[in-house]
Motif scaffolding. Structure first.
Motif, PDB file in Angstrom:
ATOM      1  N   UNK A  17      -4.397  -6.091   0.059  1.00  0.00           N
ATOM      2  CA  UNK A  17      -2.932  -5.289   0.301  1.00  0.00           C
ATOM      3  C   UNK A  17      -1.796  -6.294   0.497  1.00  0.00           C
ATOM      4  N   UNK A  18      -1.510  -7.010   0.050  1.00  0.00           N
ATOM      5  CA  UNK A  18      -0.123  -7.959   0.758  1.00  0.00           C
ATOM      6  C   UNK A  18       0.453  -8.569  -1.386  1.00  0.00           C
ATOM      7  N   UNK A  19       1.005  -9.501  -0.143  1.00  0.00           N
ATOM      8  CA  UNK A  19       1.913 -10.696  -1.759  1.00  0.00           C
ATOM      9  C   UNK A  19       0.993 -11.977  -1.944  1.00  0.00           C
ATOM     10  N   UNK A  20       1.037 -11.516  -2.750  1.00  0.00           N
ATOM     11  CA  UNK A  20       0.613 -13.130  -3.492  1.00  0.00           C
ATOM     12  C   UNK A  20       1.846 -13.865  -4.366  1.00  0.00           C
ATOM     13  N   UNK A  21       1.262 -15.643  -4.459  1.00  0.00           N
ATOM     14  CA  UNK A  21       2.159 -15.703  -5.569  1.00  0.00           C
ATOM     15  C   UNK A  21       1.153 -16.843  -5.497  1.00  0.00           C
TER      16      UNK A  21
END
Length: 279
Positions: free
Chosen positions: A88-92
């Protein structure tokens, strides 16, 4: 050639070359984007122009996958299987052209919010309850005694929370909707997120329903007054004057008398409509 003209030509050439070598920014989507729970599978989809390129996927700045979707593909995919709290974190994503080694900018980051059903859902209350007039200030309270964290207020139909609040270590958050209108009608629910994992959410709690009544015009506005109806009244026997009477039912006299108190019974007016002749 004059120095100024030469400078203009060189500047134009640099701009043209920059545009020619510009690599469009990709975009990253999550599937599914909402309702993800621990143990689910989520697919990262990186969309890019139909160019031969290698695609990189990042998780909080760390490279997690490197894929080549093929020359005719406009997207690359990478799946996260058996989601844990740590996911549950940020992605790109980002891509690199195959033959020129030019690299695009990274996509805008997306956040993966994961629901942990081990957290108990929060309680909720609405004040004033349910039916209110336009312009009223509404208070929605959310609380949970078992866990502390950041509370979020959700409205059904909105993809993102409409408000969030950190109650500074307390177990209760108070949200205010100022001067509500019928546009605020709907169902509201709360969730909270643990501070250790800001994108790990509790399940949504019970809902409260808000109904905002629009401001109404006065009941008599625009309604023409009724004409009085005449009903014949029987002349009592032995009337020495030989008069004929009629019973007139009084109706609303119009807005100029609206301030007067209403009579408890319909008013009856007796009018002389004929005589036996002069004395």
């Amino acid at each position: 050639m004059a120095p100024m003209a030469l400078g203009l030509i060189l500047g134009w050439c640099l701009v043209a070359a920059s545009r020619a070598w510009h690599v469009p920014q990709p975009s990253l989507l999550l599937h599914p984007s909402q309702g993800v729970s621990l143990g689910d599978t989520v697919t990262l989809q990186c969309h890019l122009p139909r160019l031969a390129a290698w695609v990189k996927f990042y998780q909080e700045g760390h490279l997690i996958s490197y894929k080549y979707p093929g020359k005719e593909q406009d997207r690359a995919e990478f799946s996260l299987v058996d989601i844990k709290q740590e996911a549950a974190v940020r992605y790109w994503c980002q891509y690199e052209l195959l033959y020129t080694a030019r690299t695009s900018e990274t996509s805008e980051p997306v956040e993966l919010v994961v629901t942990d059903h081990r957290f108990s859902p929060p309680e909720i209350s609405l004040s004033p309850e349910k039916y209110v007039e336009t312009g009223t200030n509404i208070t929605i309270r959310c609380w949970n005694q078992d866990y502390q964290g950041i509370f979020l207020l959700h409205k059904d139909g909105c993809s993102a929370p409409i408000q969030h609040q950190d109650p500074d270590g307390g177990g209760t958050a108070t949200f205010t909707l100022f001067g509500v209108t019928p546009a605020d009608n709907g169902s509201y629910r709360c969730s909270y997120r643990a501070k250790a994992y800001p994108l790990v959410s509790s399940p949504l709690g019970d809902r409260v329903i808000l109904v905002v009544r629009p401001t109404h015009a006065p009941p008599d506005a625009g309604v023409p007054p009724r004409q009085p109806e005449a009903v014949q009244f029987q002349v009592p026997p032995g009337d020495s004057e030989g008069l004929t009477y009629a019973e007139l039912h009084a109706v609303n006299a119009g807005p100029w008398l609206s301030g007067l108190p209403a009579a408890p019974q319909p008013a009856v007016i007796y009018a002389e409509v004929g005589t036996a002749g002069p004395h």
